[in-house]
Design a protein around this motif. Structure first.
Motif, PDB file in Angstrom:
ATOM      1  N   ILE A   4      76.752  49.707  64.959  1.00 34.69           N
ATOM      2  CA  ILE A   4      77.929  49.305  64.181  1.00 34.69           C
ATOM      3  C   ILE A   4      78.951  50.436  64.166  1.00 34.69           C
ATOM      4  O   ILE A   4      80.154  50.203  64.326  1.00 34.69           O
ATOM      5  CB  ILE A   4      77.535  48.890  62.743  1.00 34.69           C
ATOM      6  N   VAL A   5      78.489  51.654  63.989  1.00 35.95           N
ATOM      7  CA  VAL A   5      79.406  52.807  63.999  1.00 35.95           C
ATOM      8  C   VAL A   5      80.071  52.938  65.363  1.00 35.95           C
ATOM      9  O   VAL A   5      81.266  53.231  65.457  1.00 35.95           O
ATOM     10  CB  VAL A   5      78.657  54.098  63.594  1.00 35.95           C
ATOM     11  N   LYS A   6      79.315  52.710  66.433  1.00 36.18           N
ATOM     12  CA  LYS A   6      79.908  52.771  67.772  1.00 36.18           C
ATOM     13  C   LYS A   6      80.979  51.695  67.939  1.00 36.18           C
ATOM     14  O   LYS A   6      82.029  51.948  68.525  1.00 36.18           O
ATOM     15  CB  LYS A   6      78.821  52.596  68.839  1.00 36.18           C
ATOM     16  N   ILE A   7      80.717  50.500  67.430  1.00 35.16           N
ATOM     17  CA  ILE A   7      81.691  49.406  67.544  1.00 35.16           C
ATOM     18  C   ILE A   7      82.961  49.756  66.784  1.00 35.16           C
ATOM     19  O   ILE A   7      84.072  49.622  67.301  1.00 35.16           O
ATOM     20  CB  ILE A   7      81.092  48.086  67.021  1.00 35.16           C
ATOM     21  N   ILE A   8      82.797  50.222  65.560  1.00 35.57           N
ATOM     22  CA  ILE A   8      83.960  50.540  64.730  1.00 35.57           C
ATOM     23  C   ILE A   8      84.717  51.744  65.302  1.00 35.57           C
ATOM     24  O   ILE A   8      85.935  51.773  65.303  1.00 35.57           O
ATOM     25  CB  ILE A   8      83.538  50.759  63.276  1.00 35.57           C
ATOM     26  N   SER A   9      83.991  52.753  65.796  1.00 35.90           N
ATOM     27  CA  SER A   9      84.680  53.928  66.336  1.00 35.90           C
ATOM     28  C   SER A   9      85.411  53.633  67.638  1.00 35.90           C
ATOM     29  O   SER A   9      86.386  54.313  67.959  1.00 35.90           O
ATOM     30  CB  SER A   9      83.692  55.075  66.514  1.00 35.90           C
ATOM     31  N   LYS A  10      84.999  52.623  68.391  1.00 42.95           N
ATOM     32  CA  LYS A  10      85.725  52.242  69.598  1.00 42.95           C
ATOM     33  C   LYS A  10      87.117  51.717  69.277  1.00 42.95           C
ATOM     34  O   LYS A  10      88.012  51.770  70.113  1.00 42.95           O
ATOM     35  CB  LYS A  10      84.960  51.147  70.354  1.00 42.95           C
ATOM     36  N   MET A  11      87.277  51.225  68.056  1.00 41.67           N
ATOM     37  CA  MET A  11      88.572  50.687  67.656  1.00 41.67           C
ATOM     38  C   MET A  11      89.525  51.783  67.215  1.00 41.67           C
ATOM     39  O   MET A  11      90.676  51.511  66.877  1.00 41.67           O
ATOM     40  CB  MET A  11      88.387  49.632  66.554  1.00 41.67           C
ATOM     41  N   GLY A  12      89.058  53.028  67.154  1.00 40.94           N
ATOM     42  CA  GLY A  12      89.933  54.135  66.856  1.00 40.94           C
ATOM     43  C   GLY A  12      90.078  54.463  65.379  1.00 40.94           C
ATOM     44  O   GLY A  12      90.951  55.223  65.016  1.00 40.94           O
ATOM     45  N   PHE A  13      89.231  53.892  64.529  1.00 41.28           N
ATOM     46  CA  PHE A  13      89.316  54.187  63.118  1.00 41.28           C
ATOM     47  C   PHE A  13      88.596  55.492  62.827  1.00 41.28           C
ATOM     48  O   PHE A  13      87.579  55.822  63.408  1.00 41.28           O
ATOM     49  CB  PHE A  13      88.679  53.076  62.271  1.00 41.28           C
ATOM     50  N   LYS A  14      89.111  56.243  61.872  1.00 43.08           N
ATOM     51  CA  LYS A  14      88.494  57.490  61.439  1.00 43.08           C
ATOM     52  C   LYS A  14      87.734  57.213  60.153  1.00 43.08           C
ATOM     53  O   LYS A  14      88.113  56.372  59.350  1.00 43.08           O
ATOM     54  CB  LYS A  14      89.554  58.559  61.181  1.00 43.08           C
ATOM     55  N   TYR A  15      86.673  57.985  59.939  1.00 42.80           N
ATOM     56  CA  TYR A  15      85.852  57.793  58.736  1.00 42.80           C
ATOM     57  C   TYR A  15      86.219  58.788  57.680  1.00 42.80           C
ATOM     58  O   TYR A  15      86.475  59.896  57.879  1.00 42.80           O
ATOM     59  CB  TYR A  15      84.368  57.921  59.085  1.00 42.80           C
TER      60      TYR A  15
END
Length: 132
Positions: A121-132
Motif C-alpha cells: 500500500i505504501v508503494k502504491i501511494i508513494s508512486k503517486m508522489g505523495f509525501k508522508y
C-alpha cells in the motif's frame, strides 16, 4: 499493472506457504494442539490482504480517488476483522479459551500479512508522489 498483480499474488502465496509450513513444523515439534484449521485461517488472511492490495492498485488509476486512498485504507483492518469473525465464528470464536499456541497461530500470521499489505500500500501511494 499486470506485473504488480503478479508480484502481489506471488508474494502473498509465498508468505502463506512459508507461514503455514513453519507453523506446522513448530506445532509438531512442540506437540501442541490447535483446535481449528490453520490452513483456512491463513488462507483467509492472505486472500483478504491480497484483495486489498489489488483494489488499491485499481483505485490508484482513478484520478478522483488518488487523494483519498489513505482515507480509504483506514477502515480495511476493521472490515477484515469483521469478515474474519463472520467466516470463523463457528470454529475459532466458538472456542471458549484459546491456548497460547492457538493465540500465536492467529496473531503472528495476521501481523505478517499486515506488514506485507502495508508495504505494498505504501508503494502504491508513494508512486503517486505523495509525501508522508
Amino acid at each position: 499493472m499486470i506485473k504488480s498483480f503478479i508480484v502481489y499474488v506471488v508474494s502473498f502465496f509465498a508468505l502463506l506457504v512459508i507461514v503455514h509450513f513453519l507453523q506446522e513444523f513448530v506445532i509438531n515439534q512442540t506437540n501442541s494442539i490447535i483446535r481449528f484449521n490453520l490452513w483456512d485461517t491463513n488462507l483467509f488472511m492472505a486472500i483478504a490482504s491480497l484483495m486489498i492490495c489489488v483494489h488499491f492498485q485499481v483505485f490508484s488509476l482513478v484520478n478522483s480517488l488518488k487523494t483519498q486512498l489513505g482515507f480509504i485504507y483506514l477502515p480495511t483492518l476493521f472490515i477484515k476483522g469483521v469478515l474474519f469473525y463472520v467466516a470463523f465464528k463457528d470454529t475459532v470464536f466458538n472456542i471458549e479459551v484459546l491456548n497460547t499456541p492457538e493465540r500465536l497461530s492467529l496473531v503472528i500470521p495476521i501481523l505478517l500479512f499486515l506488514v506485507l499489505e502495508v508495504f505494498f500500500i505504501v508503494k502504491i501511494i508513494s508512486k503517486m508522489g505523495f509525501k508522508y
